[in-house]
Write an enzyme that holds these catalytic residues in place. Sequence first.
Site, PDB file in Angstrom:
ATOM      1  N   ASN A   1      -1.652   7.835  -8.055  1.00 54.79           N
ATOM      2  CA  ASN A   1      -0.727   6.759  -8.399  1.00 54.79           C
ATOM      3  C   ASN A   1      -1.459   5.752  -9.279  1.00 54.79           C
ATOM      4  O   ASN A   1      -2.574   5.358  -8.983  1.00 54.79           O
ATOM      5  CB  ASN A   1      -0.216   6.085  -7.113  1.00 54.79           C
ATOM      6  CG  ASN A   1       0.814   5.013  -7.392  1.00 54.79           C
ATOM      7  OD1 ASN A   1       1.285   4.872  -8.514  1.00 54.79           O
ATOM      8  ND2 ASN A   1       1.158   4.253  -6.376  1.00 54.79           N
TER       9      ASN A   1
ATOM     10  N   GLY B   1       1.052   5.273   4.417  1.00 59.16           N
ATOM     11  CA  GLY B   1       1.631   6.312   5.257  1.00 59.16           C
ATOM     12  C   GLY B   1       0.540   7.144   5.893  1.00 59.16           C
ATOM     13  O   GLY B   1      -0.665   6.896   5.715  1.00 59.16           O
TER      14      GLY B   1
ATOM     15  N   THR C   1       5.676   0.218  -2.751  1.00 60.27           N
ATOM     16  CA  THR C   1       5.660  -1.114  -3.366  1.00 60.27           C
ATOM     17  C   THR C   1       6.943  -1.376  -4.125  1.00 60.27           C
ATOM     18  O   THR C   1       7.494  -2.488  -4.086  1.00 60.27           O
ATOM     19  CB  THR C   1       4.448  -1.233  -4.299  1.00 60.27           C
ATOM     20  OG1 THR C   1       3.248  -0.984  -3.545  1.00 60.27           O
ATOM     21  CG2 THR C   1       4.374  -2.605  -4.914  1.00 60.27           C
TER      22      THR C   1
ATOM     23  N   GLU D   1      -2.140   9.850   6.464  1.00 61.55           N
ATOM     24  CA  GLU D   1      -3.020  10.468   5.487  1.00 61.55           C
ATOM     25  C   GLU D   1      -3.770  11.638   6.110  1.00 61.55           C
ATOM     26  O   GLU D   1      -4.359  11.514   7.199  1.00 61.55           O
ATOM     27  CB  GLU D   1      -4.036   9.450   4.933  1.00 61.55           C
ATOM     28  CG  GLU D   1      -3.400   8.400   4.033  1.00 61.55           C
ATOM     29  CD  GLU D   1      -4.414   7.546   3.320  1.00 61.55           C
ATOM     30  OE1 GLU D   1      -4.001   6.788   2.418  1.00 61.55           O
ATOM     31  OE2 GLU D   1      -5.620   7.626   3.655  1.00 61.55           O
TER      32      GLU D   1
ATOM     33  N   SER E   1       0.340   7.277  -1.002  1.00 62.53           N
ATOM     34  CA  SER E   1       0.134   6.550  -2.245  1.00 62.53           C
ATOM     35  C   SER E   1       0.916   7.217  -3.371  1.00 62.53           C
ATOM     36  O   SER E   1       0.842   8.428  -3.566  1.00 62.53           O
ATOM     37  CB  SER E   1      -1.359   6.534  -2.588  1.00 62.53           C
ATOM     38  OG  SER E   1      -1.577   5.902  -3.822  1.00 62.53           O
ATOM     39  N   GLY E   2       1.672   6.408  -4.117  1.00 62.77           N
ATOM     40  CA  GLY E   2       2.475   6.928  -5.217  1.00 62.77           C
ATOM     41  C   GLY E   2       3.867   7.332  -4.839  1.00 62.77           C
ATOM     42  O   GLY E   2       4.632   7.835  -5.672  1.00 62.77           O
TER      43      GLY E   2
ATOM     44  N   SER F   1      -1.418   2.054  -7.061  1.00 64.66           N
ATOM     45  CA  SER F   1      -1.456   2.349  -5.638  1.00 64.66           C
ATOM     46  C   SER F   1      -1.853   1.104  -4.847  1.00 64.66           C
ATOM     47  O   SER F   1      -2.850   0.439  -5.164  1.00 64.66           O
ATOM     48  CB  SER F   1      -2.456   3.475  -5.366  1.00 64.66           C
ATOM     49  OG  SER F   1      -2.586   3.698  -3.980  1.00 64.66           O
ATOM     50  N   SER F   2      -1.081   0.785  -3.817  1.00 67.73           N
ATOM     51  CA  SER F   2      -1.422  -0.332  -2.926  1.00 67.73           C
ATOM     52  C   SER F   2      -2.556   0.097  -2.014  1.00 67.73           C
ATOM     53  O   SER F   2      -2.412   1.058  -1.252  1.00 67.73           O
ATOM     54  CB  SER F   2      -0.199  -0.740  -2.088  1.00 67.73           C
ATOM     55  OG  SER F   2       0.834  -1.215  -2.904  1.00 67.73           O
TER      56      SER F   2
END
Length: 1222
Positions: free
Chosen positions: A187, A417, A141, A419, A136-137, A190-191
């Site tokens: 982020n 991704g 996206t 984690e 994330s971040g 973040s998605s």
Amino acid sequence: MAVTKRAGRKKDAGASRSNDASKSKGPIKRAVFESTKKKEVGVSDLTLISKISNEAINDNLRKRFENAEIYTYIGHVLVSVNPFRDLGIYTDAVLDSYKGKNRLEMPPHVFAIAESSYYNMKGYKENQCIIISGESGAGKTEAAKRIMQYIASVSGGSDSSIQQIKDMVLATNPLLESFGNAKTLRNNNSSRFGKYLEIQFNAQGEPVGANINNYLLEKSRVVGQIKNERNFHIFYQFTKAATSNYREMFGVQQPGSYLYTSKSKCLDVDGIDDHGDFAETVNAMKIIGLAQAEQDNIFRMLAAILWLGNVQFGENEEGNAKIIDRSVVDFVAYLMEVQADHVDKALTERIVETSRGGRRGSVYNVPLNPAQATSVRDALAKGIYFNLFDWIVQRVNVSLKARGAMAQSVGILDIYGFEIFEKNSFEQLCINYVNEKLQQIFIQLTLKAEQEEYEREQIQWTPIKYFDNKVVCELIEERRPAGVFAVLNDACATAHADPAAADQTFVQRLNTLAANANFQPRQGQFIIKHYAGDVAYAVEGMTDKNKDQLLKDLLNLIGQSSNKFLHTLFPAPVDQDNKRRPPTAGDKIKASANDLVSTLMKASPSYIRTIKPNENKSPSEYNEGNVLHQIKYLGLQENVRIRRAGFAYRQTFEKFVERFYLLSPKTSYAGDYTWTGDYLSGTKQILKDTSIPIEEYQMGRTKAFIKTPETLFALETMRDRYWHNMAIRIQRAWRNYIRYRTECAIRIQRFWRRINGGFEFIQLRDQGHQVLKGRKERRRFSLLGYRRFLGDYLGIANSGGPGEMVRSAVNLQSNEPVIFSCRAELLVSKLGRSSKPEPRMLILTPRNVYIVKQVAVQRQVQIQADRVIGLGAIKYVSCSTLKDDWFSIGVGAQQEADPLLNCVFKTEFFTHLQNTSRGSIELRIGATIEYNKKPGKPSAVKTVKDPNVPRDDLYKSGTIHTGQGEPPNSTSKPTPRGKQVPAKAITKGKLLRPGGPGGATSKLASRPAQSRPVASNPVGQTRAVPQSLAAINGPSHDRTASTSSMRGPPPPPPAAPPPSQDPTARALYDFAGQSAGEMTVTKGDVIIIVRKEANGWWLARPKGSVADDPSVQGWVPSAYVEEIQIQAPPPPPPASRPVPGPPGAVAANGTGTRGKPTPPAPPAKRPVGKKPAPAPAARDSGYSGSAASSSDASHDSMAGSLAEALRARQAAMSSRKREDDW
């Protein structure tokens, strides 16, 4: 992989015709220097790093990040580091620069990946997919949006429906970001879901539709977030920017009023405009085609979720849950369009049904405690939002449905991704499982592509050893033997009212996996050895999350709703008699992952690995520890190892030759491609001429394979050095041309000035004679032929310098030209004393005459205008008939006297004054100088001839004393011709190298240097010379004697002269050298003279030594040695003059070879530390001048003969008129 095809073949060439790739199909593109190419920082492709390690990869990424280079390749995999700032690399100009370009032609960029995928889809008719992964971040996206931006730009299509599809595809970004993205600690956008967007194209490559699949929505975020994080963006957009209509219909308040949005105490985020984003979201809904009723239903469900979170529970007398605020339940029932009592019952009670032997038993209403009621409430909120998000995605797919025949597609996968957190639970297990599946197909497709390429090219290679993570995927997903998901499902199937008991059952059953090498059970957790590292998963709460189902009570509640949209979100009716266990979350994610893998396996994938450089969103911080962690779990080292297992670089023969043909002299000349053979032989020739070892490369059928990156670096370095050397040669040639052109211009100007002589200045000078009209005696120097009327002698009109200071001091306007300026003297009257001349500056402009003086003011010199006289006020100018330089300017002013001036350039001043006034000013020339000594009182100054005043005039008591001048009718002498100097060739700025054809030494360059005496006659000139050159130069002259004698016919030729010998000398005294440059000699030693200098020292070397060896040469005083005479053949009878002695001997001894009693002292100017000077270089011109060398000029023995020859030469030259030489 798909992107390898573009470099490996043409669109119309297949593997069956690969042999044709080595043949010349067209002209090679001329090599050009990449003027916009920036100096590469690190390596742009990680397969080219020397050492394969996570630390080396990290160091390379850090160097590039610090230099604003965020993209790096691993073969065809793009690694992207989030810059946290706008680098200006996504503009339309940058986008256009990547259109139609090969990946290797441009720097790494996300546009290059998009171009490669689109090109391969259109060119090879194969589906493409781009897999974007990272934490994330890290910028997943943003990368997906840039790919969509590029494809929408290059896909063409002018049809309105095609443009509408493009607009809708782009509109999915803000819509899905609002419902699926949230602010996290890492982020701000973040998605929190995975997305696979498949853009569908027709046969012409125009988009005709799209389809979206979503994965792993983090629905737990709806009901709770950690501190400083936020719920999904849409909740804050809706509560802050909702219209008044929505606020009235759905009771929308500010986000601080709702538990689900205020619990984390983070309502606002820097850089996020919730009001603007809400307007963009609503606009995206309209673009996609959502009707107003559909939009209203979506916002009704959002309001229901928000109000549902405000339902609070307390305990009644029995300890069971009761609702504290009944009005909240009533409003929730209004939004869900159900009865409030049903909502109350569904949240506080649970229906439990018993069974015996497969028969239905009793049904009980079991009350829930507050904690259980809160879980039920949260489960309902999560269920509504999860299904709402799925519905939005499906509704978008309906609008994006293909509107024509679909040929191919390009898919974009934006997913979590890998984690690894301090506490990892069921969500991380699902995410890491999906990443394991993606890594598996990456390895399979990459190795498969590598192996197929090597087999197709018939390359010998060693099979790649790698970690096959298939065993890890099987550990998680297999049914038999049971994997983690299967064991988890079995634990969930066990009837346990307490979730903790189900978790304990799960722990017990995990022990059956202990035999697997990639699994380790621990107390309350278990460890799985993933490809990116070992991850410990906490068992607590995992079974409850795996169930992932609403209670039948809640489903019955939804079934009772009169809201059709709510029924659409939960379409499956509740089957009260169905005893079959519904699918768990693990089952769903496993099915989704397998469907995703099957979809990706049908396409040719490309990969983008995104990396987050720091946790502070800083554009300058690079946290090496965090990045190293991401490098490990993204498997970048494994990617590099797989790519490097065979060959680091491969390229088609044609492209290889096009890139490196400059490195071989047999394939290029002056930057042009000259090879006539095929590309294969050209590639071999280049590698041969660059001395690349044969073990460093292999030749395939269509490609050249380079094994190590160092070899490629060497080729690129040689190519860069080629351009560098060419630039140096061009610069050298240009500088030589500039010097040559300058020298030519100088010579042309010098010749023109010599011919023209400043014609306009001469005309002005001759006009001065006419102004005086033969009435005034002239000074001798004013009649010189070199005299010119130049005008501004003080440089008043020049910019800078003292002239500009004078100009500003007297306030001369910039547009007022200066015609004349000169230093002068003004006769100044002193009270009680005789008048005295004082220095002034005289300046003439088209308007005024300025008399400028310098005065001391407070010990500082200042320049002032002593008097300014307008030309219109001047009535006359008066001067005498003698040669004096005095004159007056008659103004006749009422306030001031007329100035009486002394100026050496008076005639020039008169001439300029007449021209400026157009002859309106009278020039009075008489015996006296008339002027007003005082205002209104005319006076006269006498001028007398005084033989005691030879040059300068003398003013005394009203009388000017001057000497005898030239006659008044004298005119200027003609301009004297310059000194007759023989022409010289241009020696500066040569455009051509000295040398003949093929680089051979030219005759001029190879001719030895020769000393030429003054009286030598240039070859080809026939002039009267009193005697032959042989008689003048003596027997030591090495040039052919002239036969043009005036004393009758020449005698018969003499006998052949003996072979020429080097001049030698014998030491008369012992001499010990005192420095490194001096040579020690002993009396009687014979030495060979190399060169003679006029300072009393000769350069010599021992007899018998090598002539060209400077190490044996040294300086000896000429007074210590005597030159040994070489008997020359007798001269012809007409030239019977005795031959003078050698110059060196005369200069050294004064009386030939006469001995000396004592050795004289060496010359005072010793050549201490002076290296022997090299022999004078051969001149680059065939001209032989008449200037004598310094050594020849000092030879007294030739004085008589040379003087006679020079006198005869001068007489001959003066009798012949010829044009000036250049």
